[in-house]
Design a protein around this motif. Structure first.
Motif, PDB file in Angstrom:
ATOM      1  N   ASP A  92       0.835  -1.202   0.000  1.00 45.47           N
ATOM      2  CA  ASP A  92       0.000   0.000   0.000  1.00 45.47           C
ATOM      3  C   ASP A  92       0.868   1.250   0.000  1.00 45.47           C
ATOM      4  OD1 ASP A  92      -2.354   1.453   0.052  1.00 45.47           O
ATOM      5  OD2 ASP A  92      -2.550   1.379   2.231  1.00 45.47           O
ATOM      6  N   SER A  99       0.695   4.022  -1.603  1.00 50.16           N
ATOM      7  CA  SER A  99      -0.008   5.297  -1.682  1.00 50.16           C
ATOM      8  C   SER A  99      -0.975   5.517  -0.533  1.00 50.16           C
ATOM      9  CB  SER A  99      -0.786   5.381  -3.003  1.00 50.16           C
ATOM     10  OG  SER A  99      -1.776   4.370  -3.054  1.00 50.16           O
ATOM     11  N   GLY A 100      -1.225   4.469   0.277  1.00 52.41           N
ATOM     12  CA  GLY A 100      -2.157   4.593   1.386  1.00 52.41           C
ATOM     13  C   GLY A 100      -3.615   4.486   0.995  1.00 52.41           C
ATOM     14  N   GLU A 101      -3.895   4.127  -0.275  1.00 52.75           N
ATOM     15  CA  GLU A 101      -5.286   4.060  -0.731  1.00 52.75           C
ATOM     16  C   GLU A 101      -6.064   2.963  -0.013  1.00 52.75           C
ATOM     17  OE1 GLU A 101      -5.148   3.519  -4.902  1.00 52.75           O
ATOM     18  OE2 GLU A 101      -4.396   5.527  -5.337  1.00 52.75           O
ATOM     19  N   ARG A 110      -5.516   1.649   2.980  1.00 52.22           N
ATOM     20  CA  ARG A 110      -5.776   2.036   4.369  1.00 52.22           C
ATOM     21  C   ARG A 110      -6.887   3.080   4.445  1.00 52.22           C
ATOM     22  NH1 ARG A 110      -0.925   4.742   7.498  1.00 52.22           N
ATOM     23  NH2 ARG A 110       0.085   2.928   6.555  1.00 52.22           N
ATOM     24  N   ALA A 111      -6.892   4.007   3.494  1.00 49.53           N
ATOM     25  CA  ALA A 111      -7.904   5.056   3.502  1.00 49.53           C
ATOM     26  C   ALA A 111      -9.298   4.500   3.270  1.00 49.53           C
ATOM     27  CB  ALA A 111      -7.576   6.105   2.442  1.00 49.53           C
ATOM     28  N   ASP A 112      -9.395   3.332   2.633  1.00 47.09           N
ATOM     29  CA  ASP A 112     -10.697   2.745   2.338  1.00 47.09           C
ATOM     30  C   ASP A 112     -11.354   2.141   3.572  1.00 47.09           C
ATOM     31  OD1 ASP A 112     -12.742   2.006   0.457  1.00 47.09           O
ATOM     32  OD2 ASP A 112     -12.019  -0.043   0.562  1.00 47.09           O
ATOM     33  N   ARG A 113     -10.556   1.796   4.569  1.00 51.20           N
ATOM     34  CA  ARG A 113     -11.114   1.097   5.737  1.00 51.20           C
ATOM     35  C   ARG A 113     -12.072   1.962   6.560  1.00 51.20           C
ATOM     36  NH1 ARG A 113      -9.049  -3.800   6.214  1.00 51.20           N
ATOM     37  NH2 ARG A 113      -6.978  -4.278   5.473  1.00 51.20           N
ATOM     38  N   THR A 166     -14.103   4.082   5.792  1.00 50.46           N
ATOM     39  CA  THR A 166     -15.388   4.345   5.142  1.00 50.46           C
ATOM     40  C   THR A 166     -16.375   3.211   5.363  1.00 50.46           C
ATOM     41  OG1 THR A 166     -14.738   3.290   3.056  1.00 50.46           O
ATOM     42  CG2 THR A 166     -14.167   5.611   3.338  1.00 50.46           C
ATOM     43  N   ASN A 172     -12.011  -3.859   1.749  1.00 48.21           N
ATOM     44  CA  ASN A 172     -11.000  -3.749   0.718  1.00 48.21           C
ATOM     45  C   ASN A 172     -11.334  -4.693  -0.434  1.00 48.21           C
ATOM     46  OD1 ASN A 172      -8.458  -3.359  -0.591  1.00 48.21           O
ATOM     47  ND2 ASN A 172      -7.940  -5.379   0.202  1.00 48.21           N
ATOM     48  N   GLU A 205      -0.345  -3.161   4.380  1.00 52.10           N
ATOM     49  CA  GLU A 205      -1.649  -3.124   5.034  1.00 52.10           C
ATOM     50  C   GLU A 205      -2.072  -4.568   5.261  1.00 52.10           C
ATOM     51  OE1 GLU A 205      -4.979  -1.325   6.793  1.00 52.10           O
ATOM     52  OE2 GLU A 205      -3.079  -0.477   6.115  1.00 52.10           O
TER      53      GLU A 205
END
Length: 516
Positions: free
Chosen positions: A220, A222-224, A226-229, A231, A235, A256
């Motif tokens: 991960d 770009s952290g995308e 992790r950022a989805d969690r 919400t 994943n 991640e």
């Protein structure tokens, strides 16, 4: 009188005064030129030695691959090609004293890490049996000296010993690779001996538990992911056909961990299973969430009949009806009245089932029993190399006959009208059109994963990608109940490019670089 006049005239004559001046100055000019020449020789020899140290360090670093005997191989790589007079690649210095031009006398120091701020190595390794830990090498070339040649005391003094050293490491990058990683059972995983062995991928039980062989997660950078969690959306990387864009360093990629059980729902789209309905449908434009051409698995559909047909003779429909219930084979076999095909999908390794193996099996998956049940007792080794992936390829080569709908069993009921239940397995997709891979894509049953050394890795952290591996998806995954979130795979081998061919410089690129 005349004699005294001649002497006086000679003393006053200045017409030839420049000659003695040059005669006197010549000694100083020769000394200055000599000092310049000698300094140039020393500077050139220093450059020659430093160049030899740089090349030797780079040559040694090419062998620091985290495998056994890396340190002996590193020494041999440097001395065998660059510090042996018989080698055409030998480094030479032409300005040192003595007859031996080849730069030899190399000494090697190996380290686990390097502090780039303080410019100091960390954790020296002196035991060749611990070569797997070596990541940096410092090479020092044998000392040389140059005699002063043109100074006023030429040949009496020398430059003293001039030495040079260099530090190098093997730097890697991950390029155009899928985002999944798995904790490797060993640093050389996978080898040719691993082909056909089952590898059970397990999700991390909790963010604080140590990662162990078989645990998987996601790259991960770009952290995308992790950022989805936060919400509340699970994943979905396991259902995508996506890759990392460009190249990033293969050490220091943010990970991640895969500890959300529902993530495997996205993976099951590769088996034509879209449950729950919130999982995206197939996008044939890029292959995301599309099924493979073959969906052979140990999952079956329970189909209740209400038309009075005898389930003992009734055929499975060409596709499961909307009210069909998807269930694990083990649950279906336990409840059905009559078993017809208890082996419609590829089995796990026997030792993984029994618990004799932890995450990596031995390749014994009862393949002949599968052939007997589904292909009229054809010999396993007559149609494949004995692996599940080999059988998968053989079946796919003639899907119309080898991948017909399979009746697993049935249950009959009394009463009028007669009611019964069929249990059916669908080896080809019925819900969505399958992805037929082109030269830029892989079969949807193949997972290319980063093989990661998870030593000391707890939860989210930076990971060290060791190799890349291709894994065959053996079965769909359960998102609830016993063994929820586990993914059964089989080792195909080192990763290949889409369309075939060795994937060196495709997913992982490694090159030696100088640190100092």
């Amino acid at each position: 009188m005349r004699a005294r006049r001649l002497i006086a005239d000679f003393a006053r004559d200045r017409s030839a005064a420049i000659a003695p001046m040059y005669a006197i100055a010549l000694f100083g000019l020769i000394m200055i030129a000599g000092v310049g020449w000698d300094y140039s020789r020393m500077a050139t020899m220093d450059s020659e030695l430093q160049n030899a140290a740089d090349q030797a360090a780079l040559a040694a670093a090419t062998q620091l691959d985290g495998l056994p005997n890396a340190m002996p191989r590193a020494r041999n790589a440097a001395t065998g090609y660059l510090a042996t007079s018989t080698s055409v690649w030998a480094n030479e210095t032409k300005l040192a004293s003595g007859d031996e031009r080849t730069v030899g006398g190399l000494t090697f120091e190996f380290f686990e890490d390097y502090n780039h701020v303080d410019d100091t190595p960390i954790g020296e390794i002196t035991n060749d049996n611990q070569s797997e830990r070596a990541r940096y090498v410092r090479v020092t070339v044998g000392a040389r000296e140059a005699r002063y040649a043109l100074t006023a005391i030429g040949g009496v003094l020398s430059s003293g010993d001039i030495q040079a050293n260099a530090v190098a490491t093997l730097e890697g990058a991950a390029c155009n690779a899928p985002k999944l990683f798995v904790c490797a059972p060993s640093r050389d995983f996978p080898t040719s001996a691993d082909k056909g062995r089952g590898l059970l991928l397990r999700q991390l039980p909790s963010a604080n538990a140590p990662m162990a062989p078989g645990n998987f997660g996601f790259l991960d950078p770009s952290g995308e992911i992790r950022a989805d969690r936060p919400t509340g959306n699970p994943n979905r990387e396991l259902g995508r056909n996506s890759e990392l864009s460009g190249c990033i360093a293969s050490t220091g990629i943010e990970s991640e961990p895969g500890f959300v059980a529902t993530e495997t729902n996205a993976l099951n789209t590769r088996f034509d299973i879209y449950n729950p309905p919130s999982i995206p449908r197939c996008n044939l434009a890029n292959g995301d969430f599309c099924p493979s051409q073959s969906t052979v698995s140990r999952w079956v559909y329970k189909i209740r009949q209400s038309n009075g047909a005898d389930p003992a003779t009734a055929s499975c429909p060409s596709s499961p009806p909307n009210n069909a219930e998807l269930m694990r084979l083990s649950d279906a076999l336990a409840e059905m009245g009559t078993q017809l095909n208890p082996n419609p999908g590829y089995q796990q390794d026997a030792c993984l089932i029994s618990g004799a193996c932890n995450s990596l099996g031995d390749g014994d998956w009862s393949g002949q029993a599968y052939m007997n049940q589904n292909h009229g007792a054809l010999g396993l080794l007559d149609v494949s190399d004995g692996t599940r992936f080999g059988v998968y390829q053989w079946e796919l080569a003639l899907a119309s006959t080898r991948l017909r709908v399979r009746r697993v069993g049935y249950s009959a009921a009394t009463g009028t009208p007669r009611r019964g239940t069929l249990y059916c397995s669908y080896p080809q997709p019925t819900q969505e059109d399958p992805l037929v891979p082109d030269s830029t894509q892989k079969d949807r049953r193949i997972l290319t994963v980063a093989s990661v050394d998870c030593t000391g890795l707890n939860g989210r952290d930076r990971v060290d990608v060791v190799r890349w591996a291709d894994l065959f998806l053996v079965d769909a995954s359960a998102s609830s109940g016993q063994n929820a979130g586990t993914i059964m795979t089989e080792v195909i081998g080192p990763a290949e490019k889409p369309g075939g061919g060795y994937a060196f410089q495709t997913y992982g690129r490694r090159k030696p670089v100088l640190v100092r």
